[in-house]
Design a protein around this motif. Structure first.
Motif, PDB file in Angstrom:
ATOM      1  N   LYS A   2      43.432  79.177 112.319  1.00 28.02           N
ATOM      2  CA  LYS A   2      44.289  80.070 111.323  1.00 28.02           C
ATOM      3  C   LYS A   2      43.361  81.150 110.903  1.00 28.02           C
ATOM      4  N   GLY A   3      42.061  81.094 110.721  1.00 27.69           N
ATOM      5  CA  GLY A   3      41.107  82.056 110.349  1.00 27.69           C
ATOM      6  C   GLY A   3      41.150  83.294 111.548  1.00 27.69           C
ATOM      7  N   LEU A   4      41.090  82.727 112.738  1.00 23.85           N
ATOM      8  CA  LEU A   4      40.972  84.013 113.804  1.00 23.85           C
ATOM      9  C   LEU A   4      42.285  84.624 113.970  1.00 23.85           C
ATOM     10  N   LEU A   6      44.372  85.408 111.238  1.00 27.13           N
ATOM     11  CA  LEU A   6      44.103  86.437 110.168  1.00 27.13           C
ATOM     12  C   LEU A   6      43.177  87.279 110.507  1.00 27.13           C
ATOM     13  N   LYS A   7      42.214  86.994 111.151  1.00 32.00           N
ATOM     14  CA  LYS A   7      41.249  88.288 111.409  1.00 32.00           C
ATOM     15  C   LYS A   7      41.755  89.306 112.346  1.00 32.00           C
ATOM     16  N   TYR A  10      44.387  91.430 109.957  1.00 34.68           N
ATOM     17  CA  TYR A  10      43.482  92.319 109.122  1.00 34.68           C
ATOM     18  C   TYR A  10      43.114  93.585 109.961  1.00 34.68           C
ATOM     19  N   ASN A  11      42.535  93.158 111.168  1.00 36.57           N
ATOM     20  CA  ASN A  11      42.127  94.243 112.194  1.00 36.57           C
ATOM     21  C   ASN A  11      43.022  95.124 112.610  1.00 36.57           C
ATOM     22  N   LEU A  68      32.088  81.682 118.574  1.00 38.73           N
ATOM     23  CA  LEU A  68      31.809  80.309 119.024  1.00 38.73           C
ATOM     24  C   LEU A  68      30.572  79.929 118.602  1.00 38.73           C
ATOM     25  N   MET A  70      30.534  79.447 115.465  1.00 39.26           N
ATOM     26  CA  MET A  70      31.160  78.737 114.288  1.00 39.26           C
ATOM     27  C   MET A  70      31.835  77.502 114.803  1.00 39.26           C
ATOM     28  N   PRO A  71      32.418  76.640 113.696  1.00 38.77           N
ATOM     29  CA  PRO A  71      33.080  75.776 114.248  1.00 38.77           C
ATOM     30  C   PRO A  71      34.371  76.248 114.651  1.00 38.77           C
ATOM     31  N   ILE A  72      34.502  76.311 115.942  1.00 34.55           N
ATOM     32  CA  ILE A  72      35.800  77.159 116.856  1.00 34.55           C
ATOM     33  C   ILE A  72      35.480  76.575 118.090  1.00 34.55           C
ATOM     34  N   LYS A  73      36.493  75.974 118.482  1.00 33.90           N
ATOM     35  CA  LYS A  73      36.583  75.692 120.152  1.00 33.90           C
ATOM     36  C   LYS A  73      36.829  76.734 120.897  1.00 33.90           C
ATOM     37  N   ASP A  76      40.453  77.362 121.282  1.00 30.22           N
ATOM     38  CA  ASP A  76      41.025  77.778 120.001  1.00 30.22           C
ATOM     39  C   ASP A  76      40.973  79.529 119.909  1.00 30.22           C
TER      40      ASP A  76
END
Lengths: 217, 292
Positions: A2-4, A6-7, A10-11, A68, A70-73, A76
């Motif tokens: 979800k964070g990605l 959202l990023k 926003y961009n 990568l 961060m805790p992101i697979k 994902d």
């Protein structure tokens, strides 16, 4: 993930505002030309293409390496991009439907024909971008753009050559016959197209995941 | 699986090999003990960034193993990365983002994201809340990256050339933050830099990498205590014992020898001059002098 997503949104905020202004100008053209399809196709094209802008922002910032860390697979990272692509594309399709309907209210026109044309064009966009997105994952946006042009131009050249060959061979195409086929098997053709498009997106996604799993950052 | 609180080493690299066309990490092994600040030193192109990339699982190893918090990446990638705060040499945030956007994005990425801590750093670093990244200076971007790295209760902070290119005042502020972070004995910092003076101030251990190989991994105090420079004439050098020489530099005034047994030599009677040295000098000696 979800964070990605959202990023990306926003961009793309500022880019979205610029595109809205450009499309506003196209809308005026469309009304002046008394054609709804022109503006609809443009909205859909921008909707489909925005994913390239999102990817180029990531590339410019060097974000993938950071993501990568961060805790992101890895998967994902790809999933979020396809999600953003589909969300913006379908939103743009919806906007273009509404725009088309409103313009048709004023200038008149065949609604069914308009919707079918839009879906057909959208299918072509989706299939082309299903080829293009893995290329961007593999080569990055800068190099990827060159390959994208090839993906867009080669089918047009092949089409033109094929038409030339058919003409030379003296084979005449009976438009009525083709229309007849389309009318008779319309639902079958639509169903086939939908399945083909879904399959294209799925295969594209799997290929992109494979690319990212093997990529070094 | 080992209990993370019982693991003594935060980072363990064991015979890591990564080959490129014109450069290789050559059997890199080192351990970073928990609760310490470790300076990772080497000139540009020595392999610091490649090692950190390997450590973050961004590149694939040809050989060797890496464990972080006693865990391997194969099964525990997410768990490991939840607990690492990373700062790269370039800010990785997009030009169009604001501090509030980054807060929202990160709160959806890190399980332990702590908005309160994040905004306390934003305030401490005097970072503008309403400006986009494009308008941030390099120092501001770096401070923001550090704020992000420290706002999800990480136990390991990794900085890859993060303080390079910053003015001395900002660098000093950042070093203070590191000292604050390391007060918790469960916390560890790995700082890679080619600005050795910064690391000399704060590091407990120094790992020195040169041409893809680890030259040494020793406690800073031990290095400063045991290493020294003996200055002598050519004739004296001929009779100087060879076994503890770490590097030799010859010039028109005589010979300078880097030794690793300064304390021992101080006890002996000698004609030559025996000086204390700095980490920077040790490194320069080893890179530029005739490496022993």
């Amino acid at each position: 993930m979800k964070g990605l997503i959202l990023k990306d949104f926003y961009n793309l905020k500022k880019y979205g505002r610029q595109i809205t202004i450009i499309l506003g100008v196209f809308l005026i053209f469309g009304i002046m030309m008394k054609s709804s399809l022109y503006i609809c196709f443009m909205i859909m094209l921008y909707g489909t293409m925005t994913i390239i802008t999102a990817m180029s922002y990531d590339e410019k910032a060097g974000f993938d390496k950071f993501a990568l860390s961060m805790p992101i697979k890895r998967e994902d990272l790809v999933k979020s991009k396809y999600a953003v692509w589909l969300i913006i594309m379908f939103s743009a399709l919806l906007v273009s439907f509404v725009t088309g309907l409103v313009i048709n209210l004023f200038v008149g026109g065949n609604y069914i024909e308009m919707i079918i044309s839009m879906l057909a064009v959208e299918s072509v966009y989706i299939i082309l971008f299903s080829i293009v997105i893995p290329i961007f994952f593999k080569f990055g946006v800068e190099k990827g753009r060159m390959y994208m042009m090839a993906v867009f131009i080669i089918p047009s050249i092949l089409g033109a050559v094929a038409a030339g060959v058919i003409n030379k061979a003296g084979i005449s195409i009976n438009e009525n016959q083709i229309n007849q086929i389309i009318e008779n098997d319309m639902y079958l053709i639509i169903a086939g197209a939908v399945i083909f498009v879904i399959l294209a997106v799925y295969v594209s996604f799997r290929v992109s995941v494979r690319i990212i799993l093997k990529k070094e950052f | 699986m080992e209990n993370p609180s019982e693991v003594n080493y935060t980072i363990e690299l064991n015979n890591v090999v990564k080959k490129y066309k014109d450069f290789s990490l050559d059997h890199v092994s080192f351990k970073v003990p928990k609760g310490n600040i470790v300076g990772f030193i080497g000139e540009n192109g020595a392999g610091k960034t490649t090692t950190i990339k390997a450590l973050m699982n961004l590149i694939f190893l040809d050989e060797g193993q890496i464990r972080v918090f006693g865990l391997s990446y194969k099964e525990n990638e997410k768990e490991i990365k939840e607990q690492i705060g990373i700062v790269y040499d370039e800010s990785c945030f997009h030009e169009t983002l604001q501090v509030s956007d980054i807060n929202k994005i990160m709160s959806n990425i890190y399980k332990n994201w702590d908005q309160k801590v994040f905004y306390s750093y934003i305030e401490k670093f005097n970072l503008p809340d309403k400006k986009v990244m494009k308008e941030f200076s390099r120092g501001m971007k770096m401070k923001l990256s550090i704020a992000v790295a420290l706002s999800h209760h990480a136990r390991l902070l990794i900085l890859d050339e993060a303080t390079s290119g910053l003015d001395p005042i900002v660098r000093d502020e950042i070093l203070d933050i590191f000292m604050e972070f390391i007060q918790d004995e469960d916390h560890t910092i790995l700082v890679s830099s080619h600005i050795i003076s910064d690391l000399e101030k704060i590091a407990d251990y120094i790992i020195f990498i040169h041409k893809g190989k680890i030259v040494f991994n020793r406690s800073k105090d031990e290095l400063i205590y045991n290493f020294g420079i003996a200055r002598m004439s050519e004739a004296e050098f001929e009779n100087f014992p060879k076994e503890n020489q770490q590097g030799v530099r010859k010039n028109k005034f005589g010979v300078e020898v880097l030794v690793n047994n300064k304390q021992e030599l101080m006890q002996q009677k000698h004609e030559y001059v025996l000086d204390n040295t700095t980490i920077e000098e040790i490194i320069l000696f080893m890179v530029k002098g005739e490496l022993k």
